[in-house]
Design a protein around this motif. Structure first.
Motif, mmCIF file in Angstrom:
data_model
loop_
_atom_site.group_PDB
_atom_site.id
_atom_site.type_symbol
_atom_site.label_atom_id
_atom_site.label_comp_id
_atom_site.label_asym_id
_atom_site.label_seq_id
_atom_site.Cartn_x
_atom_site.Cartn_y
_atom_site.Cartn_z
ATOM 1 N N GLN A 1 2.893 4.031 -10.504
ATOM 2 C CA GLN A 1 2.844 2.570 -10.471
ATOM 3 C C GLN A 1 1.860 2.092 -9.409
ATOM 4 O O GLN A 1 1.084 1.171 -9.639
ATOM 5 C CB GLN A 1 4.235 1.993 -10.185
ATOM 6 C CG GLN A 1 5.229 2.206 -11.297
ATOM 7 C CD GLN A 1 6.632 1.838 -10.881
ATOM 8 O OE1 GLN A 1 7.070 2.174 -9.776
ATOM 9 N NE2 GLN A 1 7.342 1.143 -11.765
ATOM 10 N N MET A 2 1.891 2.740 -8.258
ATOM 11 C CA MET A 2 0.998 2.336 -7.173
ATOM 12 C C MET A 2 -0.449 2.608 -7.528
ATOM 13 O O MET A 2 -1.336 1.819 -7.185
ATOM 14 C CB MET A 2 1.388 3.089 -5.890
ATOM 15 C CG MET A 2 1.023 2.370 -4.644
ATOM 16 S SD MET A 2 1.822 0.758 -4.610
ATOM 17 C CE MET A 2 0.489 -0.195 -3.998
ATOM 18 N N ALA A 3 -0.718 3.703 -8.229
ATOM 19 C CA ALA A 3 -2.085 4.010 -8.652
ATOM 20 C C ALA A 3 -2.598 2.946 -9.615
ATOM 21 O O ALA A 3 -3.763 2.531 -9.551
ATOM 22 C CB ALA A 3 -2.143 5.381 -9.303
ATOM 23 N N SER A 4 -1.724 2.468 -10.478
ATOM 24 C CA SER A 4 -2.105 1.427 -11.424
ATOM 25 C C SER A 4 -2.433 0.125 -10.696
ATOM 26 O O SER A 4 -3.435 -0.531 -10.990
ATOM 27 C CB SER A 4 -0.975 1.214 -12.434
ATOM 28 O OG SER A 4 -1.353 0.283 -13.401
ATOM 29 N N ILE A 5 -1.607 -0.255 -9.735
ATOM 30 C CA ILE A 5 -1.852 -1.473 -8.949
ATOM 31 C C ILE A 5 -3.131 -1.323 -8.140
ATOM 32 O O ILE A 5 -3.959 -2.238 -8.090
ATOM 33 C CB ILE A 5 -0.649 -1.777 -8.031
ATOM 34 C CG1 ILE A 5 0.558 -2.173 -8.874
ATOM 35 C CG2 ILE A 5 -0.996 -2.880 -7.027
ATOM 36 C CD1 ILE A 5 1.854 -2.301 -8.100
ATOM 37 N N THR A 6 -3.318 -0.169 -7.534
ATOM 38 C CA THR A 6 -4.521 0.080 -6.735
ATOM 39 C C THR A 6 -5.775 0.006 -7.606
ATOM 40 O O THR A 6 -6.781 -0.592 -7.202
ATOM 41 C CB THR A 6 -4.425 1.457 -6.049
ATOM 42 O OG1 THR A 6 -3.248 1.480 -5.236
ATOM 43 C CG2 THR A 6 -5.646 1.723 -5.177
ATOM 44 N N SER A 7 -5.727 0.575 -8.794
ATOM 45 C CA SER A 7 -6.876 0.515 -9.697
ATOM 46 C C SER A 7 -7.205 -0.927 -10.064
ATOM 47 O O SER A 7 -8.374 -1.307 -10.104
ATOM 48 C CB SER A 7 -6.592 1.305 -10.984
ATOM 49 O OG SER A 7 -6.443 2.652 -10.707
ATOM 50 N N TYR A 8 -6.177 -1.719 -10.330
ATOM 51 C CA TYR A 8 -6.399 -3.137 -10.652
ATOM 52 C C TYR A 8 -7.063 -3.849 -9.486
ATOM 53 O O TYR A 8 -8.061 -4.554 -9.657
ATOM 54 C CB TYR A 8 -5.079 -3.832 -11.023
ATOM 55 C CG TYR A 8 -5.218 -5.327 -10.968
ATOM 56 C CD1 TYR A 8 -5.990 -6.006 -11.901
ATOM 57 C CD2 TYR A 8 -4.614 -6.061 -9.962
ATOM 58 C CE1 TYR A 8 -6.152 -7.382 -11.835
ATOM 59 C CE2 TYR A 8 -4.769 -7.427 -9.877
ATOM 60 C CZ TYR A 8 -5.535 -8.093 -10.828
ATOM 61 O OH TYR A 8 -5.711 -9.447 -10.745
#
Length: 105
Positions: A93-100
């Motif tokens: 989840q954090m990787a997804s937020i960071t990518s955004y």
């Protein structure tokens, strides 16, 4: 005695109605241009859209959302690490937020 109670009730009603109206209109105004600017900046892939959704839904539970461009990539790193722990998000989840967030810089 009735006059004092009615006066107090009127003042309370006025204060509550003014406070509610001010609070409700303040966040709505900046949110609309931010979404428009974000949509224009980068076309969101399904992965980035998921990251945006998680950012908006998880982070807004506790505080106002910051525009991704407000901080640099280096400044976001410790913020995201700290918030991951507080929001109880897993690494995916954090990787997804960071990518955004990085896509919006």
């Amino acid at each position: 005695m009735k006059a004092k109670i009615l006066t107090l009730a009127a003042i309370t009603l006025l204060a509550v109605s003014c406070g509610t109206k001010k609070t409700a209109s303040t966040p709505a105004t900046p949110a609309t241009p931010a979404v428009t600017e974000t949509a224009k900046a980068v076309e969101l892939t399904p992965e980035l859209a998921a990251g945006k959704s998680m950012y908006e839904n998880n982070c807004a539970k506790c505080h106002k959302l910051y525009e991704p461009k407000k901080f640099t990539q280096e400044e976001w790193a410790p913020i995201l690490v700290r918030m991951q722990k507080k929001a109880h998000l897993d690494d995916t989840q954090m990787a997804s937020i960071t990518s955004y967030i990085h896509s919006q810089l």
